[in-house]
Write an enzyme that holds these catalytic residues in place. Sequence first.
Site, mmCIF file in Angstrom:
data_model
loop_
_atom_site.group_PDB
_atom_site.id
_atom_site.type_symbol
_atom_site.label_atom_id
_atom_site.label_comp_id
_atom_site.label_asym_id
_atom_site.label_seq_id
_atom_site.Cartn_x
_atom_site.Cartn_y
_atom_site.Cartn_z
ATOM 1 N N CYS A 25 0.843 -1.193 0.000
ATOM 2 C CA CYS A 25 0.000 0.000 0.000
ATOM 3 C C CYS A 25 0.878 1.243 0.000
ATOM 4 O O CYS A 25 1.833 1.323 0.786
ATOM 5 C CB CYS A 25 -0.857 0.042 1.255
ATOM 6 S SG CYS A 25 -2.254 -1.053 1.188
ATOM 7 N N ALA A 57 -2.677 -3.706 -2.167
ATOM 8 C CA ALA A 57 -4.056 -4.010 -1.774
ATOM 9 C C ALA A 57 -4.980 -2.997 -2.446
ATOM 10 O O ALA A 57 -4.893 -1.797 -2.197
ATOM 11 C CB ALA A 57 -4.194 -3.931 -0.265
ATOM 12 N N GLN A 100 -3.503 -7.305 -6.059
ATOM 13 C CA GLN A 100 -4.105 -7.858 -4.840
ATOM 14 C C GLN A 100 -5.464 -7.184 -4.636
ATOM 15 O O GLN A 100 -5.535 -5.972 -4.448
ATOM 16 C CB GLN A 100 -3.213 -7.592 -3.627
ATOM 17 C CG GLN A 100 -3.729 -8.296 -2.382
ATOM 18 C CD GLN A 100 -2.941 -7.967 -1.125
ATOM 19 O OE1 GLN A 100 -2.708 -6.803 -0.812
ATOM 20 N NE2 GLN A 100 -2.532 -8.992 -0.396
ATOM 21 N N TYR A 183 -7.582 -8.482 7.627
ATOM 22 C CA TYR A 183 -8.598 -7.779 6.840
ATOM 23 C C TYR A 183 -9.815 -8.689 6.649
ATOM 24 O O TYR A 183 -9.871 -9.797 7.189
ATOM 25 C CB TYR A 183 -7.978 -7.267 5.535
ATOM 26 C CG TYR A 183 -6.879 -6.260 5.827
ATOM 27 C CD1 TYR A 183 -7.192 -5.044 6.445
ATOM 28 C CD2 TYR A 183 -5.545 -6.534 5.555
ATOM 29 C CE1 TYR A 183 -6.195 -4.116 6.761
ATOM 30 C CE2 TYR A 183 -4.540 -5.615 5.877
ATOM 31 C CZ TYR A 183 -4.872 -4.408 6.479
ATOM 32 O OH TYR A 183 -3.897 -3.505 6.798
ATOM 33 N N ARG A 231 -3.681 -14.780 -0.621
ATOM 34 C CA ARG A 231 -2.702 -14.517 0.437
ATOM 35 C C ARG A 231 -3.371 -14.802 1.776
ATOM 36 O O ARG A 231 -4.492 -14.333 2.008
ATOM 37 C CB ARG A 231 -2.223 -13.069 0.389
ATOM 38 C CG ARG A 231 -0.967 -12.857 1.216
ATOM 39 C CD ARG A 231 -0.374 -11.476 1.064
ATOM 40 N NE ARG A 231 1.080 -11.564 1.190
ATOM 41 C CZ ARG A 231 1.867 -10.551 1.504
ATOM 42 N NH1 ARG A 231 1.386 -9.346 1.693
ATOM 43 N NH2 ARG A 231 3.172 -10.711 1.611
ATOM 44 N N LEU A 302 10.967 -10.647 6.183
ATOM 45 C CA LEU A 302 12.358 -10.519 6.615
ATOM 46 C C LEU A 302 13.303 -11.419 5.826
ATOM 47 O O LEU A 302 14.169 -12.082 6.391
ATOM 48 C CB LEU A 302 12.481 -10.748 8.120
ATOM 49 C CG LEU A 302 11.874 -9.614 8.973
ATOM 50 C CD1 LEU A 302 12.006 -9.925 10.467
ATOM 51 C CD2 LEU A 302 12.529 -8.265 8.670
ATOM 52 N N ARG A 325 9.766 -4.695 2.224
ATOM 53 C CA ARG A 325 10.696 -3.647 2.666
ATOM 54 C C ARG A 325 12.064 -3.784 2.021
ATOM 55 O O ARG A 325 12.704 -2.778 1.680
ATOM 56 C CB ARG A 325 10.825 -3.690 4.196
ATOM 57 C CG ARG A 325 9.577 -3.233 4.903
ATOM 58 C CD ARG A 325 9.554 -3.652 6.353
ATOM 59 N NE ARG A 325 9.481 -5.098 6.509
ATOM 60 C CZ ARG A 325 9.346 -5.722 7.686
ATOM 61 N NH1 ARG A 325 9.286 -5.017 8.796
ATOM 62 N NH2 ARG A 325 9.274 -7.037 7.738
HETATM 63 C C1 LIG Z 1 4.950 -0.144 2.868
HETATM 64 C C2 LIG Z 1 4.271 -1.473 3.025
HETATM 65 C C3 LIG Z 1 3.006 -1.669 2.520
HETATM 66 C C4 LIG Z 1 2.375 -2.929 2.610
HETATM 67 N N1 LIG Z 1 1.152 -3.120 2.021
HETATM 68 C C5 LIG Z 1 0.656 -4.364 1.936
HETATM 69 C C6 LIG Z 1 -0.473 -4.630 1.120
HETATM 70 O O1 LIG Z 1 -0.984 -3.776 0.399
HETATM 71 N N2 LIG Z 1 -0.958 -5.903 1.120
HETATM 72 C C7 LIG Z 1 -0.392 -6.901 1.846
HETATM 73 O O2 LIG Z 1 -0.881 -8.032 1.817
HETATM 74 N N3 LIG Z 1 0.703 -6.671 2.601
HETATM 75 C C8 LIG Z 1 1.250 -5.444 2.623
HETATM 76 N N4 LIG Z 1 2.415 -5.230 3.305
HETATM 77 C C9 LIG Z 1 3.118 -6.394 3.897
HETATM 78 C C10 LIG Z 1 4.170 -6.905 2.912
HETATM 79 O O3 LIG Z 1 3.588 -7.335 1.690
HETATM 80 C C11 LIG Z 1 5.010 -8.050 3.510
HETATM 81 O O4 LIG Z 1 4.187 -9.149 3.738
HETATM 82 C C12 LIG Z 1 5.707 -7.663 4.810
HETATM 83 O O5 LIG Z 1 6.217 -6.350 4.763
HETATM 84 C C13 LIG Z 1 6.839 -8.624 5.150
HETATM 85 O O6 LIG Z 1 7.816 -8.655 4.126
HETATM 86 P P1 LIG Z 1 9.208 -7.817 4.249
HETATM 87 O O7 LIG Z 1 9.880 -8.304 5.492
HETATM 88 O O8 LIG Z 1 9.972 -8.138 2.972
HETATM 89 O O9 LIG Z 1 8.840 -6.375 4.329
HETATM 90 C C14 LIG Z 1 3.029 -3.981 3.261
HETATM 91 C C15 LIG Z 1 4.310 -3.761 3.809
HETATM 92 C C16 LIG Z 1 4.938 -2.547 3.677
HETATM 93 C C17 LIG Z 1 6.329 -2.381 4.229
#
Ligand SMILES: Cc1cc2nc3c(=O)[nH]c(=O)nc-3n(C[C@H](O)[C@H](O)[C@H](O)COP(=O)(O)O)c2cc1C
Length: 367
Positions: A25, A57, A100, A183, A231, A302, A325
């Site tokens: 998002c 999303a 998504q 959600y 998901r 992570l 991230r």
């Molecule tokens: C800025 C940001 C926005 C996110 N928006 C969504 C989203 O729209 N839909 C979703 O399922 N997860 C969302 N997440 C979760 C990520 O898709 C991911 O599952 C989570 O950050 C863990 O992965 P990472 O450790 O690589 O960040 C978001 C995470 C971040 C950091």
Amino acid sequence: MSALFTPFRVGNLELANRIVIAPMCQYSAVDGCMTDWHLIHLGHLALSGAALLTIEATAVLPEGRISYADVGLWNDATEAAIARTLESVRRWSDMPIAIQLAHAGRKASVEVPWKGGAQIPPGTTNGWQTAAPSPIPFQQGERPPVALDRDGLKRVRDAFAAAARRAARLQINAVQIHGAHGYLLHEFLSPLSNRREDEYGGSLENRMRFPLEVFDAVRAVFPAERAVSMRVSGSDWVEGGWDIEQTITFAQALKARGCAAIHVSSGGLDPARQIPLGPSYQVPFARAVKAATNMPVITVGLITAFEQAEAIVGTGDADLIALARTILFNPRWPWHAAAHLGARVNTPEQYLRSQPRQYRDLFDIGH
Ligand SMILES: Cc1cc2nc3c(=O)[nH]c(=O)nc-3n(C[C@H](O)[C@H](O)[C@H](O)COP(=O)(O)O)c2cc1C
């Protein structure tokens, strides 16, 4: 040969490697419409060398947005805004694109994260009444959601299908239904948020009913040759909540209905969660779902190091890894991973001259 850079197929979707860009998002839309920010954001990620770009999303109804600044796909204006963005992205990148589709349920109507993320009450600017399986708020002190009645359930289900039709028209390669992170669909699955006494609550079979109906509605309208995935959260990380055993039963039900892949995340439903955060902390959930269902599984969370990602795919814990991230921090992560692992990566012609001298075979010429 690097496992991470081995091609993979999900249905008819050809993935150049095992790296997926997770939905993220951006809270930068206006009335559900993507803006120039989305072109910049998705545009640069589309040059990253990953195998699949997932659009954030995207709310199927205005009240299904997390915040007033979420992207939507519920009318012609929101569809046209995505079309404009994708037209530009696709002119310069042939990376496949997924979307998504989401409804935020009781976690809707909040301020954007960098302004605190607090609930905005209905009747005030940028706020609206939220809806959920049961009238239980996410956090104490919040205004509770209204429980969806039969008409409400139909409206949400139809909205998922209508958005999937629009996604098909936008030539989007795959749909991911958001069933994770607390959600709406996850709220139906978890016994902590679903206290219904009708056929949508109580037993696991009943709690899975609405998410499966949404899946069927989307699968029925999205072109058969294109993938529809889900998901999920593999656990609420709360005693008595949604857990990996229930996730496996849900994944088996999805597989039987033609679900192309499952993306296993965790958490998001209950602020009381206890999450043992650390590298690859969600991989065990993916491994368990993969072992029980043998369907294509995506893991996330992570994953930051090249060898870590290589090991996850190489050992077969998951078929694909998703980055959120990590790829915001380093949008060329797949280039660096390919260099490190002795693989090749797709690169735009404009950037070919950046190939470091020690990696002479790194770049495939891009679109
Ligand atoms: C800025 C940001 C926005 C996110 N928006 C969504 C989203 O729209 N839909 C979703 O399922 N997860 C969302 N997440 C979760 C990520 O898709 C991911 O599952 C989570 O950050 C863990 O992965 P990472 O450790 O690589 O960040 C978001 C995470 C971040 C950091």
